[in-house]
Design a protein around this motif. Structure first.
Motif, mmCIF file in Angstrom:
data_model
loop_
_atom_site.group_PDB
_atom_site.id
_atom_site.type_symbol
_atom_site.label_atom_id
_atom_site.label_comp_id
_atom_site.label_asym_id
_atom_site.label_seq_id
_atom_site.Cartn_x
_atom_site.Cartn_y
_atom_site.Cartn_z
ATOM 1 N N PRO A 139 -7.318 7.566 -5.056
ATOM 2 C CA PRO A 139 -7.510 6.991 -6.396
ATOM 3 C C PRO A 139 -6.258 6.320 -6.946
ATOM 4 O O PRO A 139 -6.341 5.523 -7.877
ATOM 5 C CB PRO A 139 -7.903 8.202 -7.249
ATOM 6 N N ARG A 140 -5.090 6.604 -6.345
ATOM 7 C CA ARG A 140 -3.851 5.995 -6.844
ATOM 8 C C ARG A 140 -3.654 4.579 -6.337
ATOM 9 O O ARG A 140 -2.724 3.892 -6.765
ATOM 10 C CB ARG A 140 -2.653 6.870 -6.430
ATOM 11 N N GLY A 141 -4.517 4.136 -5.425
ATOM 12 C CA GLY A 141 -4.412 2.750 -4.959
ATOM 13 C C GLY A 141 -4.620 2.609 -3.464
ATOM 14 O O GLY A 141 -4.834 3.588 -2.754
ATOM 15 N N TRP A 142 -4.532 1.353 -3.017
ATOM 16 C CA TRP A 142 -4.696 1.028 -1.590
ATOM 17 C C TRP A 142 -3.712 1.896 -0.799
ATOM 18 O O TRP A 142 -2.494 1.849 -1.036
ATOM 19 C CB TRP A 142 -4.355 -0.433 -1.371
ATOM 20 N N PRO A 166 0.840 -1.204 0.000
ATOM 21 C CA PRO A 166 0.000 0.000 0.000
ATOM 22 C C PRO A 166 0.875 1.255 0.000
ATOM 23 O O PRO A 166 2.046 1.219 0.382
ATOM 24 C CB PRO A 166 -0.764 -0.115 1.325
ATOM 25 N N LEU A 167 0.291 2.358 -0.418
ATOM 26 C CA LEU A 167 0.928 3.662 -0.256
ATOM 27 C C LEU A 167 0.873 4.054 1.213
ATOM 28 O O LEU A 167 -0.123 3.788 1.887
ATOM 29 C CB LEU A 167 0.176 4.710 -1.083
ATOM 30 N N VAL A 168 1.925 4.671 1.703
ATOM 31 C CA VAL A 168 1.952 5.051 3.116
ATOM 32 C C VAL A 168 2.183 6.554 3.260
ATOM 33 O O VAL A 168 3.194 7.071 2.785
ATOM 34 C CB VAL A 168 3.045 4.291 3.877
ATOM 35 N N THR A 169 1.237 7.226 3.886
ATOM 36 C CA THR A 169 1.384 8.665 4.098
ATOM 37 C C THR A 169 1.255 9.004 5.578
ATOM 38 O O THR A 169 0.822 8.186 6.384
ATOM 39 C CB THR A 169 0.296 9.459 3.326
ATOM 40 N N VAL A 170 1.672 10.224 5.909
ATOM 41 C CA VAL A 170 1.457 10.772 7.246
ATOM 42 C C VAL A 170 0.767 12.117 7.068
ATOM 43 O O VAL A 170 1.190 12.932 6.244
ATOM 44 C CB VAL A 170 2.788 10.949 8.000
ATOM 45 N N ASP A 171 -0.315 12.323 7.794
ATOM 46 C CA ASP A 171 -0.994 13.619 7.778
ATOM 47 C C ASP A 171 -1.009 14.187 9.188
ATOM 48 O O ASP A 171 -0.993 13.439 10.162
ATOM 49 C CB ASP A 171 -2.427 13.468 7.253
ATOM 50 N N VAL A 172 -1.044 15.515 9.269
ATOM 51 C CA VAL A 172 -1.001 16.161 10.577
ATOM 52 C C VAL A 172 -2.165 17.141 10.698
ATOM 53 O O VAL A 172 -2.369 17.979 9.832
ATOM 54 C CB VAL A 172 0.324 16.934 10.771
ATOM 55 N N VAL A 173 -2.930 16.994 11.768
ATOM 56 C CA VAL A 173 -3.988 17.957 12.063
ATOM 57 C C VAL A 173 -3.397 18.963 13.034
ATOM 58 O O VAL A 173 -3.096 18.637 14.175
ATOM 59 C CB VAL A 173 -5.217 17.269 12.690
#
Lengths: 254, 254
Positions: A106-109, A24-31
């Motif tokens: 949309p780019r994948g799992w 899978p693609l792995v991202t980090v988001d910050v609130v």
DNA sequence: ATAATAGTGTCTTTTAGACAATATGTA
DNA sequence: TACATATTGTCTAAAAGACACTATTAT
């Protein structure tokens, strides 16, 4: 994926499959929350409008792919994202949760690790975000929504609502809101932050008693000239990294 | 990575880079708790000893790679892992957190999403785990450690300790321990579970008052023949999916 | 009857909530 | 001095902790 780690050719079929299956693609988001104009505010960035980018031009939480060359671990990655947008590097930062699935990108799992940060507004003033055009603060309403005119990119509206809910629920029984204030702060200021986040007013006397009685929470920092008729006492946090937990929740409905 | 999702050839350089950079390995692990012999127990599996597998033969949390073909989302993946080891499919399941970094898996930068599940022991009896040889329950001590004789694989000892700490801290002010009991259960049984998890005794009267007063927590299910001299009242959970939050923490030290 | 476990009652302590009163500075 | 804000004090209410007491049933 060209630069995949080398694996010995003599490995078993089972081990090979584990490494070679689609990742899978792995991202980090910050609130990123702060307090401004008597309101809770969240930092959003505008998605690039390059061809091929998902959700072009829409507002999103700051974040992006984990860089296995740059980032030692998830928290370091979150701090990097935060630093890129705010030039702050030692905030209160807590893991919120992960959201992952087949349909959210949309780019994948893909799976995102979400952190939330609490920053005092003044910590942002010196360098107010590198390229400020595509970065903006938005006031957050009681439901955790944001007045962008559009829905947020990805599942970020959902994630933001979860972050606000988490913040609200922890505010009931922890000292979290103190991380939104510059030090030194006064008890009336602290109480106002609680009231803003909780969307209800609290009793002054009970609030003071609780805050001052909590072990390891506040230390005095001298009287403050806030412009108030009577100068209030200033306080600092004893521990800037960890909130204090109160044994009860707030219950005032006055 | 052969079967990577197709991306249009006309995409921008920026978008292409985002997709093509090295992706971390993504796994899901599950900390499965139950109650047996008056102790909190956790389910561990023995790592395979194939050549090329990391930590061969060592005990580890059940889990493994996300399968982007099989799993719709992270929770579905966690439920699949749980089902593979226990044949249980509607447990109490909560996200614990993520651990990710360069060093935790010798095969490369990896991130694991950890869930924790609470199961009543009886739910496991009918089919006691498919291939039982490499699966075992271990009693958890007060520090969240486990008597395996060795350290656990990966950073699983650390993760297990975090799970126990989370369970302990939530037990102070929620009805979580009820998910460890078969229904119907009695109030003395419920109190015993609290005491086991908290490692301290609680006052009977205060405990009963609190439990029975909590809205949306318990409903009566008739007197139970437990073998006790006086038959105790049985109770069921009103909501089997979500714990109840109490407005105060327990404080008894009797 | 006795023992053992289930369940209740009573008293005290703690702390929050409501709100009045006091303190201290500015205009 | 008047006023606004900070801080403290008083009274009440709610709930927990301690612990004694009653209830029920197996032996």
């Amino acid at each position: 994926m060209a630069d995949q780690p080398d694996v010995p050719a003599r490995r078993s079929a089972q081990a090979a499959r584990a490494i070679d299956i689609a990742r899978p693609l792995v991202t980090v988001d910050v609130v990123i929350f702060t307090l401004l104009a008597d309101a809770l505010q969240v930092l959003l960035v505008q998605r690039p409008s390059h061809e091929g980018e998902p959700f072009p031009g829409q507002w999103a939480l700051p974040g992006g792919f984990v860089d296995v060359a740059l980032d030692d671990d998830l928290r370091a990655c979150a701090l990097r994202k935060l630093r890129e947008k705010t030039a702050v590097d030692s905030p209160y930062l807590e893991q919120l949760g992960s959201w992952g699935g087949r349909l959210r990108d949309p780019r994948g799992w893909s799976v995102t690790q979400v952190y939330f940060a609490l920053l005092p507004w003044a910590s942002l003033q010196p360098r107010k975000g590198s390229n400020a055009a595509d970065v903006r603060w938005f006031a957050v309403d009681a439901e955790g929504a944001v007045p962008t005119g559009q829905t947020l990119a990805f599942d970020h509206a959902f994630i933001l609502a979860a972050a606000v809910e988490r913040l609200r629920s922890k505010v009931e029984y922890t000292s979290l809101p103190a991380f939104l204030l510059d030090e030194p702060f006064t008890l009336p200021q602290l109480q106002r932050v609680y009231e803003i986040v909780l969307c209800r007013s609290l009793d002054k006397s009970a609030f003071r008693t609780r805050a001052l009685a909590a072990p390891g929470f506040l230390e005095e920092a001298g009287l403050q000239a806030t412009g108030a008729p009577r100068a209030p006492m200033g306080y600092r946090l004893v521990n800037k990294n960890q909130p204090v937990t109160f044994p009860r929740t707030f219950q005032s409905r006055s």
